[in-house]
Write a protein that holds these residues in place. Structure first.
Motif, mmCIF file in Angstrom:
data_model
loop_
_atom_site.group_PDB
_atom_site.id
_atom_site.type_symbol
_atom_site.label_atom_id
_atom_site.label_comp_id
_atom_site.label_asym_id
_atom_site.label_seq_id
_atom_site.Cartn_x
_atom_site.Cartn_y
_atom_site.Cartn_z
ATOM 1 N N VAL A 186 -3.134 -8.873 0.335
ATOM 2 C CA VAL A 186 -4.514 -8.954 0.829
ATOM 3 C C VAL A 186 -5.008 -10.385 0.813
ATOM 4 C CG1 VAL A 186 -5.074 -6.603 0.085
ATOM 5 C CG2 VAL A 186 -5.421 -8.496 -1.489
ATOM 6 N N ASP A 187 -5.968 -10.654 1.679
ATOM 7 C CA ASP A 187 -6.622 -11.962 1.710
ATOM 8 C C ASP A 187 -7.620 -12.058 0.564
ATOM 9 O OD1 ASP A 187 -5.255 -12.749 3.989
ATOM 10 O OD2 ASP A 187 -6.765 -11.851 5.319
ATOM 11 N N GLU A 188 -8.006 -13.291 0.243
ATOM 12 C CA GLU A 188 -8.967 -13.502 -0.835
ATOM 13 C C GLU A 188 -10.275 -12.784 -0.526
ATOM 14 O OE1 GLU A 188 -11.132 -17.175 -3.231
ATOM 15 O OE2 GLU A 188 -9.654 -17.567 -1.674
ATOM 16 N N GLY A 189 -10.758 -12.053 -1.511
ATOM 17 C CA GLY A 189 -12.025 -11.348 -1.344
ATOM 18 C C GLY A 189 -11.888 -9.998 -0.679
ATOM 19 N N THR A 190 -10.668 -9.605 -0.351
ATOM 20 C CA THR A 190 -10.450 -8.303 0.293
ATOM 21 C C THR A 190 -9.866 -7.323 -0.724
ATOM 22 O OG1 THR A 190 -10.012 -9.384 2.404
ATOM 23 C CG2 THR A 190 -9.306 -7.086 2.169
ATOM 24 N N ALA A 191 -10.418 -6.155 -0.815
ATOM 25 C CA ALA A 191 -9.954 -5.148 -1.773
ATOM 26 C C ALA A 191 -8.869 -4.293 -1.136
ATOM 27 C CB ALA A 191 -11.113 -4.258 -2.213
ATOM 28 N N PRO A 192 -7.802 -3.973 -1.898
ATOM 29 C CA PRO A 192 -6.761 -3.089 -1.368
ATOM 30 C C PRO A 192 -7.252 -1.647 -1.342
ATOM 31 C CG PRO A 192 -6.296 -3.610 -3.642
ATOM 32 C CD PRO A 192 -7.490 -4.437 -3.261
ATOM 33 N N THR A 193 -6.600 -0.849 -0.532
ATOM 34 C CA THR A 193 -6.927 0.579 -0.480
ATOM 35 C C THR A 193 -6.428 1.264 -1.756
ATOM 36 O OG1 THR A 193 -6.723 0.570 1.927
ATOM 37 C CG2 THR A 193 -6.609 2.719 0.821
ATOM 38 N N ALA A 194 -7.257 2.120 -2.340
ATOM 39 C CA ALA A 194 -6.909 2.794 -3.584
ATOM 40 C C ALA A 194 -5.800 3.821 -3.357
ATOM 41 C CB ALA A 194 -8.136 3.488 -4.170
ATOM 42 N N THR A 195 -4.851 3.843 -4.258
ATOM 43 C CA THR A 195 -3.790 4.854 -4.231
ATOM 44 C C THR A 195 -3.595 5.388 -5.651
ATOM 45 O OG1 THR A 195 -2.061 3.186 -4.576
ATOM 46 C CG2 THR A 195 -2.592 3.775 -2.299
ATOM 47 N N GLN A 196 -2.834 6.432 -5.799
ATOM 48 C CA GLN A 196 -2.626 6.996 -7.127
ATOM 49 C C GLN A 196 -1.297 7.732 -7.194
ATOM 50 O OE1 GLN A 196 -6.091 9.514 -7.419
ATOM 51 N NE2 GLN A 196 -5.038 11.271 -6.514
ATOM 52 N N ILE A 197 -0.839 7.941 -8.414
ATOM 53 C CA ILE A 197 0.403 8.677 -8.606
ATOM 54 C C ILE A 197 0.143 10.162 -8.378
ATOM 55 C CG2 ILE A 197 1.305 6.989 -10.240
ATOM 56 C CD1 ILE A 197 0.603 8.902 -12.479
ATOM 57 N N LYS A 198 1.216 10.882 -8.085
ATOM 58 C CA LYS A 198 1.128 12.323 -7.887
ATOM 59 C C LYS A 198 1.902 13.023 -8.988
ATOM 60 C CE LYS A 198 2.186 15.959 -4.494
ATOM 61 N NZ LYS A 198 2.826 16.242 -3.173
ATOM 62 N N LEU A 199 1.243 13.946 -9.642
ATOM 63 C CA LEU A 199 1.858 14.664 -10.758
ATOM 64 C C LEU A 199 2.163 16.107 -10.384
ATOM 65 C CD1 LEU A 199 -0.384 13.440 -13.720
ATOM 66 C CD2 LEU A 199 1.861 12.566 -13.040
ATOM 67 N N ALA A 200 3.164 16.663 -11.045
ATOM 68 C CA ALA A 200 3.490 18.082 -10.910
ATOM 69 C C ALA A 200 3.622 18.671 -12.307
ATOM 70 C CB ALA A 200 4.787 18.274 -10.123
ATOM 71 N N LYS A 201 3.175 19.896 -12.467
ATOM 72 C CA LYS A 201 3.219 20.551 -13.769
ATOM 73 C C LYS A 201 4.440 21.464 -13.849
ATOM 74 C CE LYS A 201 -0.590 21.726 -15.667
ATOM 75 N NZ LYS A 201 -1.875 22.384 -15.998
ATOM 76 N N ILE A 202 5.167 21.346 -14.961
ATOM 77 C CA ILE A 202 6.339 22.178 -15.210
ATOM 78 C C ILE A 202 6.106 22.977 -16.484
ATOM 79 C CG2 ILE A 202 8.791 22.178 -15.815
ATOM 80 C CD1 ILE A 202 9.180 19.786 -14.065
#
Length: 426
Positions: A186-202
């Motif tokens: 990203v350029d200075e002052g620009t925020a990246p798009t939020a992402t997250q991990i994906k969990l599965a329950k066992i």
């Protein structure tokens, strides 16, 4: 006689319980601290204590009589020799005591310290539980000798089930790593798009595997041989059943095995490859499907029929051939493939069949077990007419590979997995 002895044991236990309740109730209401007994309470306490002493003397007398009858002699037996606190010398001594108790002989007081079933003091209600030190010995030998069990990701639990979260990752492509994490330039002052991990329950629930054995009265007479024979038989059978399901388990009423797991990668045979053969290319292709992080933990397991094929492997070189340098024997005789150890197990299919050779990172196989270990019990009633004693061992476990699926790499289309098999060559 058996009923009288049980009644005496119960009577003393009741008197002790009543005395404890009386003493626990002697508490100052305001300060919540113990107070002196009233005259009436002191009289009751003295009566309970006298009852405990009197019944204890009757129990000692009964035990001396039973021991003398069992030995076929009227010679008195010292009470301290029959102490319930005296440890068992070996598993055979315990089994002999169980046999005598079931057969109407003397009742060793050590049996009642571990009695189970419908009645605490009547063996016929539910049998006698094997003492903890011997049951634990069975389990320890299993885990020390098992080629597979000693390498899995094992967790003892107190309850009947275990639930945990895993990263739900099936691809290393952008936007899919760790199930959905993506970084940005990203350029200075620009925020990246939020992402997250994906969990599965066992969720895993304990399954039960059991072994049942019968011993004749003649064998019962030889305690050292009995101890070795029974422990070895139970150990080997429970070991076999659990390790077999690690490879072949269906997941229905038993652990899910590697060959049935969705995360398994099965490498196809080479074009024109003959049935029931093994080629160096098979090994190279299998190794290439192992993720880099798992290669340091991989072991190769296969049927014993694989070994002659490994010894005869060659790499074509023009009109001749050379030995593959990645299939070697160490000075101690250990066979290695790609630097990782190979050992034979009888759970793998015969040569030429899918599953005859596996490359696996067993640290990625989760196995849960009941923390108490192997539970054992005995009974003479099942095969009374044959003059045999029945002994049973139960072990509660569950297991499955942790990856939910094979993973597609960032570059390339061949999926990767900690569990790789060689497909059928037919």
């Amino acid at each position: 006689m058996a009923n009288r002895y049980g009644q005496l044991i119960q009577s003393r236990a009741d008197a002790r319980k009543a005395l404890r309740a009386l003493l626990d109730a002697a508490v100052d209401v305001e300060t919540k601290t113990p107070r002196e007994l009233t005259a009436e309470e002191a009289t009751q306490a003295a009566a309970f204590e006298a009852r405990i002493t009197a019944v204890g003397a009757e129990i000692d007398r009964e035990e001396r009589l039973r021991a003398a009858e069992a030995a076929g002699s009227a010679q008195p037996i010292h009470t301290h020799d029959l102490s319930a606190d005296r440890p068992w010398r070996n598993f055979g001594e315990y089994l002999q005591a169980v046999h005598k108790a079931h057969s109407g002989g003397a009742h060793d007081p050590r049996l009642f310290a571990v009695a189970t079933g419908m009645g605490e003091h009547v063996g016929a209600d539910g049998g006698f539980a094997v003492p903890v030190q011997f049951a634990a010995g069975i389990e320890k030998e299993m885990w020390d000798t098992g080629q597979l069990l000693s390498r899995v990701n094992e967790r003892p639990i107190e309850g009947n089930a275990m639930t945990f979260n895993v990263i739900d990752e099936t691809s290393r492509a952008d936007g899919s790593r760790r199930g959905g994490v993506l970084g940005y330039w990203v350029d200075e002052g620009t925020a990246p798009t939020a992402t997250q991990i994906k969990l599965a329950k066992i969720e895993m629930k304990l399954r039960k595997v059991a072994a049942l054995g019968y011993l004749t009265d003649e064998l019962m007479a030889d305690a050292p041989a009995l101890a070795a024979e029974l422990q070895e038989a139970f150990t080997e059978e429970l070991l076999f059943q659990v390790e077999n399901t690690i490879i072949n388990g269906t997941g229905a009423g038993q652990p899910l095995g590697i060959l049935k797991a969705p995360s398994l990668v099965s490498v196809a045979k080479e074009t024109g490859q003959s049935a029931a053969t093994l080629l160096t290319r098979n090994l190279s292709n299998m190794w290439a499907r192992i993720p880099a992080r798992s290669k340091a933990n991989v072991v190769w397991v296969g049927n014993v029929d694989i070994e002659p094929e490994l010894d005869q492997l060659t790499i074509p070189a023009g009109t001749a051939a050379v030995e593959p340098r990645f299939v070697t024997y160490g000075p101690e005789g250990t066979l290695r493939i790609k630097g990782r150890p190979f050992f034979t197990v009888e759970y793998c299919a015969t040569l030429g069949t899918k599953g005859d050779l596996l490359a696996v990172d067993l640290s990625r196989y989760r196995l849960i077990r009941k923390a108490v270990g192997v539970e054992t019990a005995s009974s003479m009633h099942v095969r009374f007419t044959q003059g045999e004693q029945a002994f049973r061992a139960i072990y509660r476990v569950d297991g499955q590979p942790l990856p939910r699926a094979a993973v597609t790499p960032f570059k390339g289309s061949n999926t990767l997995s900690p569990f790789v098999s060689l497909d059928t060559r037919a």
